[in-house]
Design an enzyme around this catalytic site. Structure first.
Site, PDB file in Angstrom:
ATOM      1  CG  ASP A 193      46.495 -19.100 -23.473  1.00 57.46           C
ATOM      2  OD1 ASP A 193      46.508 -17.730 -22.508  1.00 57.46           O
ATOM      3  OD2 ASP A 193      47.115 -18.667 -24.855  1.00 57.46           O
ATOM      4  CB  CYS A 196      47.024  -4.404 -18.796  1.00 57.91           C
ATOM      5  SG  CYS A 196      48.076  -3.118 -19.369  1.00 57.91           S
ATOM      6  CD  GLN A 240      42.349  -7.813 -25.169  1.00 64.78           C
ATOM      7  OE1 GLN A 240      42.504  -7.413 -25.909  1.00 64.78           O
ATOM      8  NE2 GLN A 240      42.232  -8.632 -24.250  1.00 64.78           N
ATOM      9  CB  SER A 241      49.052  -5.147 -25.893  1.00 68.83           C
ATOM     10  OG  SER A 241      49.564  -6.459 -26.799  1.00 68.83           O
ATOM     11  CG  ASP A 294      45.040 -13.536 -33.071  1.00 69.79           C
ATOM     12  OD1 ASP A 294      44.365 -12.668 -32.191  1.00 69.79           O
ATOM     13  OD2 ASP A 294      45.396 -13.041 -33.849  1.00 69.79           O
ATOM     14  CG  ASP A 296      44.691 -15.945 -20.522  1.00 68.59           C
ATOM     15  OD1 ASP A 296      44.855 -14.251 -20.415  1.00 68.59           O
ATOM     16  OD2 ASP A 296      44.658 -16.475 -21.585  1.00 68.59           O
ATOM     17  NE  ARG A 297      39.818 -11.189 -24.206  1.00 74.59           N
ATOM     18  CZ  ARG A 297      39.432 -10.016 -24.824  1.00 74.59           C
ATOM     19  NH1 ARG A 297      38.444  -8.591 -24.389  1.00 74.59           N
ATOM     20  NH2 ARG A 297      39.994 -10.043 -25.887  1.00 74.59           N
ATOM     21  CG  ASP A 298      42.298 -12.632 -26.448  1.00 74.62           C
ATOM     22  OD1 ASP A 298      40.848 -12.849 -25.534  1.00 74.62           O
ATOM     23  OD2 ASP A 298      43.049 -11.917 -25.654  1.00 74.62           O
TER      24      ASP A 298
END
Length: 193
Positions: free
Chosen positions: A136, A92, A53-54, A18, A9-11
């Site tokens: 996470d 996404c 990435q909403s 966040d 996962d990135r963030d």
């Protein structure tokens, strides 16, 4: 023979964020990110970043901004450790409650669905049954399990949990760790078996 991958996962896994980061100048690596990526590569794994990435669907930033943040992440990882090479970025931009057409919709790519993992596996000829997901948030673990990967829930006590990380865990991860070094230790031990 297909090679396995580690899907990060990135963030709040590799980048302190966040989940709504559209400015490459604000990229800050999580402690040990470069070494973690380099270590799993040295064990023979491809490395893929997969990220919802909403913020694109919500009009907070656009897809070009996501690519710029990812490019900055790549640079910083390699500055930290030259072996920290990312093989592929998947993201996404869709969200059913988005405000920007044509992104305001559901998508098979959106975690907890496994679409990003499946897409990367097809593009890079990866063996998902020997692959790992590190993330996470519960949706990272759910996406990994749905794709057939083993999973590591990364819960760094030094990072404030994102909204996604506060969601209810509906599946059991294969390991729970508090640092990226611990996560790569789990993978390294398994690789010896």
């Amino acid at each position: 023979m297909k090679r396995p991958a580690v899907f990060f996962d990135r963030d709040n896994t590799l980048i302190v964020s966040d989940g709504f980061l559209g400015d490459p100048s604000k990229v800050v690596l999580v402690e040990g990110a470069g070494d973690a990526v380099a270590r799993v590569r040295s064990l023979g794994f491809a490395v893929v970043i997969f990220s919802n990435q909403s913020g694109v669907a919500r009009g907070m930033f656009n897809e070009d901004d996501v690519h710029r943040v990812n490019a900055r992440l790549d640079e910083m990882l390699q500055d930290q450790n030259p072996g920290a090479v990312i093989d592929r970025h998947e993201f996404c931009p869709f969200h059913p409650e988005g405000t920007v057409e044509p992104y305001a919709k559901e998508s098979e790519l959106r975690k907890p669905k496994p679409g990003m993992i499946n897409q990367a596996a097809e593009k890079l000829a990866l063996e998902v049954s020997r692959s790992w997901v590190i993330g996470d948030a519960p949706r990272d673990i759910e996406a990994g399990k749905a794709a057939g990967c083993r999973t590591i829930w990364y819960k760094d006590p030094r990072l404030p949990p994102s909204m996604a990380a506060r969601e209810l865990m509906l599946t059991v991860p294969d390991a729970v760790v508090s640092s990226l070094k611990e996560a790569t230790d789990v993978i390294a031990r398994d690789a010896l078996i």
